[in-house]
Enzyme design. Structure first.
Site, PDB file in Angstrom:
ATOM      1  N   ASP A 176      60.147  54.425 -12.129  1.00 24.42           N
ATOM      2  CA  ASP A 176      59.690  55.815 -12.426  1.00 24.42           C
ATOM      3  C   ASP A 176      59.497  56.489 -10.933  1.00 24.42           C
ATOM      4  O   ASP A 176      59.950  57.742 -10.724  1.00 24.42           O
ATOM      5  CB  ASP A 176      58.343  56.052 -13.072  1.00 24.42           C
ATOM      6  CG  ASP A 176      58.554  55.891 -14.552  1.00 24.42           C
ATOM      7  OD1 ASP A 176      59.462  56.080 -15.083  1.00 24.42           O
ATOM      8  OD2 ASP A 176      57.307  55.648 -15.157  1.00 24.42           O
ATOM      9  N   LYS A 198      52.201  51.020 -20.011  1.00 24.05           N
ATOM     10  CA  LYS A 198      52.672  50.677 -18.629  1.00 24.05           C
ATOM     11  C   LYS A 198      51.580  49.986 -17.771  1.00 24.05           C
ATOM     12  O   LYS A 198      52.026  49.236 -16.617  1.00 24.05           O
ATOM     13  CB  LYS A 198      53.042  51.968 -18.160  1.00 24.05           C
ATOM     14  CG  LYS A 198      54.353  52.491 -18.729  1.00 24.05           C
ATOM     15  CD  LYS A 198      54.642  53.808 -17.848  1.00 24.05           C
ATOM     16  CE  LYS A 198      56.189  54.361 -18.393  1.00 24.05           C
ATOM     17  NZ  LYS A 198      56.490  55.539 -17.654  1.00 24.05           N
TER      18      LYS A 198
HETATM   19  N1  LIG Z   1      60.803  62.727 -17.169  1.00 25.53           N
HETATM   20  C1  LIG Z   1      60.390  61.309 -17.098  1.00 25.53           C
HETATM   21  O1  LIG Z   1      61.250  60.469 -16.646  1.00 25.53           O
HETATM   22  C2  LIG Z   1      59.090  60.778 -17.483  1.00 25.53           C
HETATM   23  C3  LIG Z   1      58.485  59.619 -17.162  1.00 25.53           C
HETATM   24  C4  LIG Z   1      57.256  59.287 -17.336  1.00 25.53           C
HETATM   25  C5  LIG Z   1      56.332  60.109 -18.153  1.00 25.53           C
HETATM   26  N2  LIG Z   1      56.864  61.414 -18.449  1.00 25.53           N
HETATM   27  C6  LIG Z   1      56.128  62.537 -19.275  1.00 25.53           C
HETATM   28  O2  LIG Z   1      55.079  62.671 -18.499  1.00 25.53           O
HETATM   29  C7  LIG Z   1      53.736  62.942 -19.276  1.00 25.53           C
HETATM   30  C8  LIG Z   1      52.646  62.310 -18.620  1.00 25.53           C
HETATM   31  O3  LIG Z   1      53.039  60.795 -18.877  1.00 25.53           O
HETATM   32  P1  LIG Z   1      51.678  59.808 -18.366  1.00 25.53           P
HETATM   33  O4  LIG Z   1      52.194  58.272 -18.720  1.00 25.53           O
HETATM   34  O5  LIG Z   1      51.404  59.918 -17.046  1.00 25.53           O
HETATM   35  O6  LIG Z   1      50.489  60.027 -19.356  1.00 25.53           O
HETATM   36  P2  LIG Z   1      49.130  59.521 -19.185  1.00 25.53           P
HETATM   37  O7  LIG Z   1      48.860  58.476 -18.416  1.00 25.53           O
HETATM   38  O8  LIG Z   1      48.461  59.480 -20.622  1.00 25.53           O
HETATM   39  O9  LIG Z   1      48.314  60.983 -18.407  1.00 25.53           O
HETATM   40  C9  LIG Z   1      48.352  62.062 -19.114  1.00 25.53           C
HETATM   41  C10 LIG Z   1      47.809  63.273 -18.225  1.00 25.53           C
HETATM   42  O10 LIG Z   1      47.994  64.583 -18.591  1.00 25.53           O
HETATM   43  C11 LIG Z   1      46.449  65.085 -18.611  1.00 25.53           C
HETATM   44  N3  LIG Z   1      46.167  65.884 -19.949  1.00 25.53           N
HETATM   45  C12 LIG Z   1      46.442  65.498 -21.109  1.00 25.53           C
HETATM   46  N4  LIG Z   1      45.795  66.222 -21.910  1.00 25.53           N
HETATM   47  C13 LIG Z   1      45.336  67.347 -21.350  1.00 25.53           C
HETATM   48  C14 LIG Z   1      44.678  68.495 -21.450  1.00 25.53           C
HETATM   49  N5  LIG Z   1      44.359  68.972 -22.732  1.00 25.53           N
HETATM   50  N6  LIG Z   1      44.375  69.394 -20.344  1.00 25.53           N
HETATM   51  C15 LIG Z   1      44.579  68.978 -19.058  1.00 25.53           C
HETATM   52  N7  LIG Z   1      44.951  67.815 -18.817  1.00 25.53           N
HETATM   53  C16 LIG Z   1      45.469  67.108 -19.787  1.00 25.53           C
HETATM   54  C17 LIG Z   1      45.798  64.015 -18.384  1.00 25.53           C
HETATM   55  O11 LIG Z   1      44.410  64.085 -17.853  1.00 25.53           O
HETATM   56  P3  LIG Z   1      43.352  63.230 -18.126  1.00 25.53           P
HETATM   57  O12 LIG Z   1      43.059  62.367 -16.833  1.00 25.53           O
HETATM   58  O13 LIG Z   1      41.860  64.392 -17.848  1.00 25.53           O
HETATM   59  O14 LIG Z   1      42.988  62.864 -19.404  1.00 25.53           O
HETATM   60  C18 LIG Z   1      46.368  63.009 -17.804  1.00 25.53           C
HETATM   61  O15 LIG Z   1      46.190  63.221 -16.256  1.00 25.53           O
HETATM   62  C19 LIG Z   1      54.333  62.619 -20.575  1.00 25.53           C
HETATM   63  O16 LIG Z   1      54.486  63.821 -21.425  1.00 25.53           O
HETATM   64  C20 LIG Z   1      55.633  61.631 -20.481  1.00 25.53           C
HETATM   65  O17 LIG Z   1      56.453  61.788 -21.602  1.00 25.53           O
HETATM   66  C21 LIG Z   1      58.271  61.884 -18.259  1.00 25.53           C
END
Ligand SMILES: NC(=O)c1ccc[n+]([C@@H]2O[C@H](COP(=O)([O-])OP(=O)(O)OC[C@H]3O[C@@H](n4cnc5c(N)ncnc54)[C@H](OP(=O)(O)O)[C@@H]3O)[C@@H](O)[C@H]2O)c1
Length: 272
Positions: A106, A70
């Site tokens: 989003d 993205k």
């Molecule tokens: N419902 C929907 O329509 C929708 C839309 C978009 C995304 N999502 C879901 O939302 C989630 C996040 O997506 P994203 O695109 O934002 O992903 P991303 O950019 O990879 O961000 C992941 C986030 O999770 C945190 N994280 C990951 N592992 C962790 C751990 N072990 N302990 C603490 N924090 C942790 C990361 O923290 P750090 O910064 O410290 O790494 C970061 O803040 C995904 O599961 C995705 O499928 C859903």
């Protein structure tokens, strides 16, 4: 039926096997008798540039962009919507006569999903857990709608980066430590981390900090363990399928210039 006139829309991501978007969009096209087809493409990071160029070469109508592309996709686009520019992430591309325009649905998708649950963010204190791509889109939407934002993230520097880029839009604070004092002023908690998909994942916050007065929104689906805890505590809970549905509906409208048949799309998600 696919024929010589079928218009193609895709989704680029890696992995892509679990995406629900083809189900929703193809059901919508079928319902409206539109000669479109939506297909998944597993695109590796090192081939993202070529994949984006192929949108033009193959004359695709557009694509969705999902994890992990993205943010990286932006440098290959000709134009960005206002939201996409601010958020720094694109989940929808429209091919407008050979010019690729990036959008972020989003953000509004999240806001509409809250409105459908009769939850307003205006003047509410809202805690976002996470500072990744989804958190940024949600933060932008909330600030635009007049919510007061608190961000907590494992990597604090990423939370501060969001604060720096969004502080001109509204009230935003970084929380360095989650405790009862902070939680008492919060009305809505949003899990926007990627935690909860795997059984052995830690929870994004200690459940003892959740009170039954909190609205708990988890954008991760299927149901996570923290979501189950919030339900047990007695919170109003909202799952991630609403956001998925509404970001898709907005993308559908960008590509087809027709209102999305949201009920049909929702029915397909419910079966999931
Ligand atoms: N419902 C929907 O329509 C929708 C839309 C978009 C995304 N999502 C879901 O939302 C989630 C996040 O997506 P994203 O695109 O934002 O992903 P991303 O950019 O990879 O961000 C992941 C986030 O999770 C945190 N994280 C990951 N592992 C962790 C751990 N072990 N302990 C603490 N924090 C942790 C990361 O923290 P750090 O910064 O410290 O790494 C970061 O803040 C995904 O599961 C995705 O499928 C859903």
């Amino acid at each position: 039926m696919i024929n010589g006139k079928t218009k193609i829309i895709g989704i680029f991501g890696d992995p892509i096997e679990h995406t629900l978007s083809p189900l929703m969009h193809n059901a919508a096209f079928k319902h409206l008798k539109l000669n479109y087809c939506y297909v998944p493409f597993n695109v590796k990071r090192e081939q993202l540039k070529e994949a984006v160029q192929a949108i033009k070469a193959l004359n695709l109508i557009g694509v969705n962009i999902t994890v992990p592309h993205k943010e990286a996709v932006i440098e290959y686009l000709d134009q960005l919507s206002e939201e996409a520019k601010h958020i720094g992430a694109v989940n929808t591309i429209l091919n407008e006569n050979g010019k690729l325009k990036g959008f972020n649905t989003d953000s509004m998708g999240f806001i509409i999903s809250l409105q459908k649950e009769k939850v307003s963010v205006k003047d509410k204190n809202i805690l976002i857990l996470g500072a990744g791509g989804a958190a940024k889109a949600i933060a932008y939407g909330i600030l635009k709608e007049g919510g007061n934002l608190y961000i907590f993230n494992r990597t604090l520097s990423k939370a501060y980066k969001i604060k720096a880029s969004f502080s001109g839009i509204g009230k935003i604070e970084v929380i360095e430590e989650l405790n009862n004092e902070v939680m008492e002023k919060i009305q809505i908690i949003i899990n926007a981390t990627s935690l909860g998909l795997k059984e052995k994942d830690p929870m994004p916050l200690n459940p003892s900090l959740i009170k039954k007065e909190h609205v708990f929104y988890d954008i991760v689906y299927p149901e996570t363990s923290i979501m189950r805890e919030a339900k047990k505590i007695g919170c109003k809970t909202i799952g991630g399928l609403g956001m998925l549905l509404w970001q898709a509906a907005l993308a559908f409208e960008i590509w087809t210039s027709k209102p999305a048949p949201v009920k049909v799309m929702k029915k397909f998600l419910k079966n999931f």
